[in-house]
Design an enzyme around this catalytic site. Structure first.
Site, PDB file in Angstrom:
ATOM      1  N   ARG A  41       0.815  -1.215   0.000  1.00 19.68           N
ATOM      2  CA  ARG A  41       0.000   0.000   0.000  1.00 19.68           C
ATOM      3  C   ARG A  41       0.851   1.269   0.000  1.00 19.68           C
ATOM      4  NH1 ARG A  41      -5.498  -0.964   1.675  1.00 19.68           N
ATOM      5  NH2 ARG A  41      -5.987  -2.796   0.457  1.00 19.68           N
ATOM      6  N   ARG A  45      -3.426   6.509   0.287  1.00 25.24           N
ATOM      7  CA  ARG A  45      -3.853   7.707   1.001  1.00 25.24           C
ATOM      8  C   ARG A  45      -2.805   8.353   1.889  1.00 25.24           C
ATOM      9  NH1 ARG A  45      -9.141   5.108   3.175  1.00 25.24           N
ATOM     10  NH2 ARG A  45      -7.695   3.371   2.961  1.00 25.24           N
ATOM     11  N   ARG A  54      -6.616  11.318  -7.129  1.00 21.16           N
ATOM     12  CA  ARG A  54      -7.791  10.459  -7.017  1.00 21.16           C
ATOM     13  C   ARG A  54      -9.099  11.238  -6.821  1.00 21.16           C
ATOM     14  NH1 ARG A  54      -8.939   5.943  -4.658  1.00 21.16           N
ATOM     15  NH2 ARG A  54     -10.996   6.797  -5.015  1.00 21.16           N
ATOM     16  N   ASP A  90      -6.456  -3.463  -7.600  1.00 17.86           N
ATOM     17  CA  ASP A  90      -7.076  -4.035  -6.405  1.00 17.86           C
ATOM     18  C   ASP A  90      -7.346  -5.520  -6.637  1.00 17.86           C
ATOM     19  OD1 ASP A  90      -8.282  -2.888  -3.705  1.00 17.86           O
ATOM     20  OD2 ASP A  90      -9.488  -4.596  -4.338  1.00 17.86           O
ATOM     21  N   TYR A 165     -14.655 -12.131   0.315  1.00 17.91           N
ATOM     22  CA  TYR A 165     -15.428 -10.940  -0.081  1.00 17.91           C
ATOM     23  C   TYR A 165     -16.719 -11.337  -0.794  1.00 17.91           C
ATOM     24  CZ  TYR A 165     -11.675  -7.898   1.452  1.00 17.91           C
ATOM     25  OH  TYR A 165     -10.764  -7.247   2.229  1.00 17.91           O
TER      26      TYR A 165
HETATM   27  O1  CP3 Z   1       0.008  -1.830  -2.367  1.00 20.06           O
HETATM   28  C1  CP3 Z   1      -0.179  -0.945  -3.214  1.00 20.06           C
HETATM   29  O2  CP3 Z   1       0.205   0.227  -3.100  1.00 20.06           O
HETATM   30  C2  CP3 Z   1      -0.847  -1.356  -4.525  1.00 20.06           C
HETATM   31  C3  CP3 Z   1      -2.237  -1.235  -4.603  1.00 20.06           C
HETATM   32  C4  CP3 Z   1      -3.173  -2.142  -3.843  1.00 20.06           C
HETATM   33  C5  CP3 Z   1      -4.459  -1.693  -3.459  1.00 20.06           C
HETATM   34  N1  CP3 Z   1      -5.169  -2.760  -2.980  1.00 20.06           N
HETATM   35  C6  CP3 Z   1      -4.932  -0.320  -3.627  1.00 20.06           C
HETATM   36  C7  CP3 Z   1      -6.043   0.142  -2.790  1.00 20.06           C
HETATM   37  C8  CP3 Z   1      -3.093  -3.493  -3.518  1.00 20.06           C
HETATM   38  C9  CP3 Z   1      -1.912  -4.430  -3.652  1.00 20.06           C
HETATM   39  C10 CP3 Z   1      -4.357  -3.864  -2.976  1.00 20.06           C
HETATM   40  C11 CP3 Z   1      -4.702  -5.237  -2.594  1.00 20.06           C
HETATM   41  C12 CP3 Z   1      -5.865  -5.457  -1.718  1.00 20.06           C
HETATM   42  N2  CP3 Z   1      -7.116  -4.921  -1.815  1.00 20.06           N
HETATM   43  C13 CP3 Z   1      -5.886  -6.390  -0.678  1.00 20.06           C
HETATM   44  C14 CP3 Z   1      -4.718  -7.248  -0.275  1.00 20.06           C
HETATM   45  C15 CP3 Z   1      -3.755  -6.476   0.507  1.00 20.06           C
HETATM   46  C16 CP3 Z   1      -4.140  -6.285   1.938  1.00 20.06           C
HETATM   47  O3  CP3 Z   1      -4.312  -5.133   2.330  1.00 20.06           O
HETATM   48  O4  CP3 Z   1      -4.259  -7.295   2.648  1.00 20.06           O
HETATM   49  C17 CP3 Z   1      -7.155  -6.352  -0.093  1.00 20.06           C
HETATM   50  C18 CP3 Z   1      -7.611  -7.161   1.104  1.00 20.06           C
HETATM   51  C19 CP3 Z   1      -7.936  -5.439  -0.836  1.00 20.06           C
HETATM   52  C20 CP3 Z   1      -9.351  -5.071  -0.627  1.00 20.06           C
HETATM   53  C21 CP3 Z   1      -9.433  -3.633  -0.287  1.00 20.06           C
HETATM   54  N3  CP3 Z   1      -9.398  -2.626  -1.218  1.00 20.06           N
HETATM   55  C22 CP3 Z   1      -9.471  -3.027   1.006  1.00 20.06           C
HETATM   56  C23 CP3 Z   1      -9.530  -3.773   2.300  1.00 20.06           C
HETATM   57  C24 CP3 Z   1      -9.448  -1.636   0.801  1.00 20.06           C
HETATM   58  C25 CP3 Z   1      -9.356  -0.534   1.839  1.00 20.06           C
HETATM   59  C26 CP3 Z   1     -10.620   0.176   2.093  1.00 20.06           C
HETATM   60  C27 CP3 Z   1     -10.344   1.499   2.809  1.00 20.06           C
HETATM   61  O5  CP3 Z   1     -10.738   2.524   2.269  1.00 20.06           O
HETATM   62  O6  CP3 Z   1      -9.740   1.472   3.894  1.00 20.06           O
HETATM   63  C28 CP3 Z   1      -9.407  -1.414  -0.587  1.00 20.06           C
HETATM   64  C29 CP3 Z   1      -9.345  -0.112  -1.260  1.00 20.06           C
HETATM   65  C30 CP3 Z   1      -7.997   0.273  -1.731  1.00 20.06           C
HETATM   66  N4  CP3 Z   1      -7.182  -0.541  -2.466  1.00 20.06           N
HETATM   67  C31 CP3 Z   1      -7.373   1.534  -1.570  1.00 20.06           C
HETATM   68  C32 CP3 Z   1      -6.153   1.459  -2.243  1.00 20.06           C
HETATM   69  C33 CP3 Z   1      -5.141   2.551  -2.425  1.00 20.06           C
HETATM   70  C34 CP3 Z   1      -7.971   2.721  -0.863  1.00 20.06           C
HETATM   71  C35 CP3 Z   1      -8.960   3.363  -1.782  1.00 20.06           C
HETATM   72  C36 CP3 Z   1      -8.963   4.865  -1.683  1.00 20.06           C
HETATM   73  O7  CP3 Z   1      -7.916   5.497  -1.803  1.00 20.06           O
HETATM   74  O8  CP3 Z   1     -10.083   5.383  -1.546  1.00 20.06           O
END
Ligand code: CP3
Length: 358
Positions: A41, A45, A54, A90, A165
């Site tokens: 990540r 943010r 974004r 994602d 999910y």
């Molecule tokens: O790591 C990176 O920088 C690359 C991008 C990446 C994202 N999601 C971007 C993202 C990666 C590798 C993921 C994988 C992902 N997505 C996982 C596996 C990694 C982990 O955290 O265990 C999982 C479980 C998800 C599902 C998911 N998507 C979650 C739990 C969330 C967070 C929700 C939140 O707002 O807290 C997301 C959204 C997400 N994926 C964001 C990002 C940058 C945030 C979205 C935003 O900026 O509004």
């Protein structure tokens, strides 16, 4: 007369690109110039430039815009000097592209409009057509051209974590519905994970064929399973994802949270590198995983919210304990927390490099 070639590095100029980077070398257990570091990540943010870019675009829309994907992926590489980029995408994207109605709610995570609750729902899951990933391959090609010698990590969600999910309908703590389905409908469960493995492999192949230098399989929630259930009902499907890469010669990283008891199995699924969360010291993780695999991890992301002396002490500890592994890729034990000061991330990358320069 030219300088004698460094015996640790290939003398072939063709090998000075990402395939010969410290990240790829550490993943393979080869000598490195310093411990490579990146942050799960790292794009997101914690970066003001990410929030600016974004603004006004939904997460899953942003993931399908090659220029936005390229720029967001590059932001943390420019800012922190990390040793790898990870594709901005994602784990639910392959499902979305295949036509499943999913939204990512800010601060919540993926929310599925019609959660999967029956055997018929499993059979109705649409397949992922590789042709639909052209936008992703455009983004990867643009990135590889911009990144030069810095490797790009492609990724996918593992079948189990994606199933949580789909079945829960959103994020969950206990994953009780998922487990109930796994126990009550073992055949449909197997079919569901088989399908998710095919789609994850398609997603990874698209990234590798467009130029990604390594892949990470995220089985974030596998730690909720017993080792016996994981071995019998999940591992074969994660292995199928890696097998789906065929002869593509890129290192494979396999990560989950709370997987201390599963670590040897996580390695057995076909990884070169096992990702470890912060709960287990890396020297103990190395004992559990054995000498045939490298480790990635495992600074507690919450430590980055503490004072600088604590950050430095914990980084040093992780670096020291990581020396027990065949190879070590420094990372957090899970993703960067949104309110992390990005300056601390840059400092950690610098400190790891300084402590490990050969
Ligand atoms: O790591 C990176 O920088 C690359 C991008 C990446 C994202 N999601 C971007 C993202 C990666 C590798 C993921 C994988 C992902 N997505 C996982 C596996 C990694 C982990 O955290 O265990 C999982 C479980 C998800 C599902 C998911 N998507 C979650 C739990 C969330 C967070 C929700 C939140 O707002 O807290 C997301 C959204 C997400 N994926 C964001 C990002 C940058 C945030 C979205 C935003 O900026 O509004």
């Amino acid at each position: 007369m030219s300088a004698a070639p460094d015996p640790l590095r290939s003398a072939s100029p063709a090998d000075s690109g990402p395939a010969d980077s410290d990240l790829v070398r550490a993943a393979r257990g080869l000598p490195v110039s310093r411990t490579p570091v990146w942050f799960m990540r790292q794009a997101g943010r914690s970066l003001p430039e990410y929030r600016a870019l974004r603004a006004g675009t939904a997460m899953l829309e942003a993931c399908q815009d090659p220029d936005l994907v390229t720029e967001i992926t590059l932001q943390p590489v420019r800012r922190h000097g990390v040793d790898a980029a990870i594709l901005f995408s994602d784990i639910v994207l392959p499902l979305v592209v295949a036509g499943v109605d999913i939204e990512i709610k800010p601060g919540v995570g993926p929310v599925v409009a019609s959660p999967l609750r029956s055997v018929a729902d499993v059979d109705a899951l649409p397949p992922l057509e590789p042709e639909r990933l052209a936008f992703l391959q455009t983004a990867v090609r643009q990135l590889v051209a911009e990144l030069g010698a810095t490797p790009l990590i492609g990724f996918a969600g593992a079948p189990f974590t994606l199933a949580t999910y789909l079945i829960e309908g959103g994020p969950s703590k206990e994953h009780a519905r998922t487990k109930a389905f796994m126990y009550a409908e073992p055949e449909a469960w197997g079919r569901l994970l088989e399908r998710l493995a095919v789609s994850a492999a398609t997603f990874l192949r698209a990234q590798v064929d467009a130029g990604a230098s390594a892949v990470q399989l995220f089985d974030s929630w596998a730690g909720v399973l017993s080792a016996a259930d994981y071995a019998e009902r999940v591992l074969p499907h994660s292995r199928a994802v890696f097998d789906g890469l065929g002869g593509r010669d890129v290192p494979r990283i396999h990560f989950g949270v709370g997987t201390g008891e599963l670590l040897p199995l996580i390695g057995d699924a076909g990884a070169d590198v096992v990702g470890v969360d912060w709960r287990l010291p890396l020297d103990e993780a190395a004992r559990r995983v054995g000498p045939a695999r490298s480790l990635q991890g495992n600074l507690d992301p919450a430590v980055l919210l503490a004072d600088r002396a604590t950050v430095d002490r914990e980084v040093r500890r992780v670096v020291e304990q990581g020396r027990a592994a065949r190879g070590h890729i420094f990372n957090l034990g899970h993703g960067v927390l949104p309110d992390t000061d990005p300056g601390v991330l840059t400092h950690v990358a610098d400190l790891v490099h300084e402590l490990t320069a050969r």
